[in-house]
Design an enzyme around this catalytic site. Structure first.
Site, PDB file in Angstrom:
ATOM      1  N   HIS A  24      39.818  28.345  42.631  1.00 35.12           N
ATOM      2  CA  HIS A  24      40.254  29.017  41.384  1.00 35.12           C
ATOM      3  C   HIS A  24      39.077  29.037  40.411  1.00 35.12           C
ATOM      4  O   HIS A  24      38.866  28.113  39.641  1.00 35.12           O
ATOM      5  CB  HIS A  24      41.447  28.249  40.793  1.00 35.12           C
ATOM      6  CG  HIS A  24      42.093  28.900  39.609  1.00 35.12           C
ATOM      7  ND1 HIS A  24      43.439  28.817  39.353  1.00 35.12           N
ATOM      8  CD2 HIS A  24      41.587  29.648  38.594  1.00 35.12           C
ATOM      9  CE1 HIS A  24      43.735  29.480  38.239  1.00 35.12           C
ATOM     10  NE2 HIS A  24      42.615  29.985  37.756  1.00 35.12           N
ATOM     11  N   HIS A  26      36.917  32.012  38.074  1.00 36.61           N
ATOM     12  CA  HIS A  26      36.659  33.384  37.623  1.00 36.61           C
ATOM     13  C   HIS A  26      35.155  33.503  37.410  1.00 36.61           C
ATOM     14  O   HIS A  26      34.598  32.807  36.557  1.00 36.61           O
ATOM     15  CB  HIS A  26      37.389  33.658  36.309  1.00 36.61           C
ATOM     16  CG  HIS A  26      38.873  33.521  36.426  1.00 36.61           C
ATOM     17  ND1 HIS A  26      39.693  34.569  36.741  1.00 36.61           N
ATOM     18  CD2 HIS A  26      39.686  32.434  36.300  1.00 36.61           C
ATOM     19  CE1 HIS A  26      40.948  34.147  36.795  1.00 36.61           C
ATOM     20  NE2 HIS A  26      40.971  32.846  36.538  1.00 36.61           N
ATOM     21  N   HIS A 204      48.273  34.084  39.215  1.00 38.43           N
ATOM     22  CA  HIS A 204      48.427  33.091  38.164  1.00 38.43           C
ATOM     23  C   HIS A 204      49.906  33.094  37.765  1.00 38.43           C
ATOM     24  O   HIS A 204      50.453  34.158  37.440  1.00 38.43           O
ATOM     25  CB  HIS A 204      47.590  33.477  36.945  1.00 38.43           C
ATOM     26  CG  HIS A 204      46.120  33.250  37.111  1.00 38.43           C
ATOM     27  ND1 HIS A 204      45.405  33.721  38.190  1.00 38.43           N
ATOM     28  CD2 HIS A 204      45.222  32.601  36.306  1.00 38.43           C
ATOM     29  CE1 HIS A 204      44.125  33.360  38.038  1.00 38.43           C
ATOM     30  NE2 HIS A 204      43.990  32.685  36.923  1.00 38.43           N
ATOM     31  N   GLU A 207      51.321  28.968  34.123  1.00 43.69           N
ATOM     32  CA  GLU A 207      50.313  28.319  33.260  1.00 43.69           C
ATOM     33  C   GLU A 207      50.916  28.283  31.862  1.00 43.69           C
ATOM     34  O   GLU A 207      51.314  27.247  31.361  1.00 43.69           O
ATOM     35  CB  GLU A 207      48.995  29.107  33.285  1.00 43.69           C
ATOM     36  CG  GLU A 207      47.930  28.512  32.365  1.00 43.69           C
ATOM     37  CD  GLU A 207      46.671  29.387  32.254  1.00 43.69           C
ATOM     38  OE1 GLU A 207      45.652  28.862  31.768  1.00 43.69           O
ATOM     39  OE2 GLU A 207      46.693  30.567  32.629  1.00 43.69           O
ATOM     40  N   ASP A 285      38.299  26.968  36.994  1.00 46.11           N
ATOM     41  CA  ASP A 285      38.822  28.115  36.266  1.00 46.11           C
ATOM     42  C   ASP A 285      37.701  28.954  35.627  1.00 46.11           C
ATOM     43  O   ASP A 285      37.183  29.873  36.250  1.00 46.11           O
ATOM     44  CB  ASP A 285      39.851  27.643  35.228  1.00 46.11           C
ATOM     45  CG  ASP A 285      40.838  28.733  34.799  1.00 46.11           C
ATOM     46  OD1 ASP A 285      40.735  29.879  35.281  1.00 46.11           O
ATOM     47  OD2 ASP A 285      41.726  28.437  33.980  1.00 46.11           O
ATOM     48  N   ASP A 286      37.363  28.633  34.372  1.00 45.53           N
ATOM     49  CA  ASP A 286      36.292  29.334  33.639  1.00 45.53           C
ATOM     50  C   ASP A 286      35.356  28.266  33.077  1.00 45.53           C
ATOM     51  O   ASP A 286      35.415  27.938  31.896  1.00 45.53           O
ATOM     52  CB  ASP A 286      36.891  30.173  32.496  1.00 45.53           C
ATOM     53  CG  ASP A 286      37.850  31.240  33.003  1.00 45.53           C
ATOM     54  OD1 ASP A 286      37.376  32.324  33.370  1.00 45.53           O
ATOM     55  OD2 ASP A 286      39.060  30.978  33.040  1.00 45.53           O
TER      56      ASP A 286
END
Length: 341
Positions: A24, A26, A204, A207, A285-286
């Site tokens: 996961h 991005h 997603h 969340e 994630d980011d």
């Protein structure tokens, strides 16, 4: 300290060397402020920050939308194939340092094509970096095209049309961006089409959105994996179903903290998920926006939740078991984890 660790340093060293997969991530969310400035200068783009420190100060979010606003702003510096190559190569070199052996990364073509950047420019830069990382570091990869859920399903269909010539390089489709108010059901038709093309399906869900969104992802999109899934824990029947089906959850601890999904990393539900028999994994994630790559995420939850060696091994094993690698490759990575542990 928990079983097998004599000290916090001992645990940190174990985490550092543990073979991992990241499921996961991005790629646009790995844009570090330094690279953002470099690309802005290279491409003659004005950005609303005077310094790297100013950018970092802006990375204080109270929710998902706060983050998305600056995320899309940062994307504006990505214009050429070289930009996408540099972005992806920078992430992969950090992943390599964290002993990541396999990555399954998301990209957001709509965030680029709507700015006039060609789909081909984006995917060529990303895949060239993935190929180079395989050659240089032995990191294998899968590429997942995400649809932006705040846009329409028709726009997602058009993006899938653009992707058709590249299906040899795309392994799956996902669903990201603003969750609340954009349920998975909005995209049921385009996901059915993607599945018919042989693509893996992720989304997603849970969340910021309710457990119902996780149900929709399972029943309507027929997902192979749930991204996040935290709010599944509010629905005991759903937890039992996810455990029984062995559904992988790609959990992102530091992201959850930064976006106020949890108030404190010590309150993170990861250990609860493991104890409930859920196939949870740890991901970043980011990472440039949320303060840490995958190793830092492992470290944060290990310290805050006092995870045992067995917990950490389970998380690493889940990351390969839940990947889209073939059975033989999975077995090789799982054997490497067992040998390491």
């Amino acid at each position: 300290m928990h079983d097998g660790f004599t000290s916090a340093q001992d645990r940190a060293a174990f985490i550092a060397g543990l073979p991992k997969a990241e499921l996961h991530l991005h790629i646009e969310g790995s844009l570090e402020p330094e690279l953002m400035f470099e690309l802005a200068q290279r491409n003659g783009i004005a950005i609303p920050f005077a310094s790297v420190d100013e950018v970092r100060a802006a990375y204080a979010f109270s929710n998902l939308q706060d983050f998305l606003d600056i995320y899309y702003q940062g994307m504006a510096v990505l214009l050429t194939e070289r930009d996408f190559y540099d972005l992806t190569a920078a992430y992969l070199s950090r992943a390599h340092a964290d002993h990541v052996r396999h990555v399954e990364i998301f990209f957001d073509p709509q965030g680029h094509t709507e700015r006039g950047v060609a789909f081909e420019t984006v995917i060529t830069g990303i895949t060239r970096a993935l190929d180079d990382a395989q050659a240089q570091h032995g990191i294998s990869s899968k590429l997942i095209l995400c649809f932006l859920r705040h846009l329409s399903e028709a726009e997602a269909e058009a993006t899938l049309d653009e992707a058709l010539p590249w299906l040899g390089r795309i392994d799956g489709v996902g669903l990201d961006s603003s969750e609340v108010g954009h349920p998975p059901s909005k995209f049921a038709r385009v996901f059915a089409r993607a599945k018919g093309l042989g693509l893996k399906i992720v989304a997603h869900a849970g969340e910021e959105g309710p457990p119902e969104y996780v149900h929709e992802a399972l029943d309507l999109l027929k997902v192979d994996r749930i991204d996040h899934g935290n709010r599944s824990l509010e629905d005991p029947a759903l937890v039992a179903r996810l455990a029984a089906e062995g559904m992988t959850l790609t959990v992102c601890p530091l992201s959850n903290l930064k976006l106020c999904v949890v108030d404190d990393i010590a309150a993170h539900p990861l250990k609860t998920m493991l104890d409930a028999g859920l196939a949870a994994t740890v991901n970043s994630d980011d990472p440039s926006y949320f303060g840490g790559y995958v190793g830092a995420n492992y470290q944060a939850v290990a310290d805050a939740l006092d995870l045992s060696k067995a917990d950490l091994v389970t998380l690493a094993r889940n990351s390969f078991a839940g990947s889209f690698l073939g059975a033989e490759e999975k077995a090789k990575h799982l054997a490497a984890i067992d040998a390491y542990a």
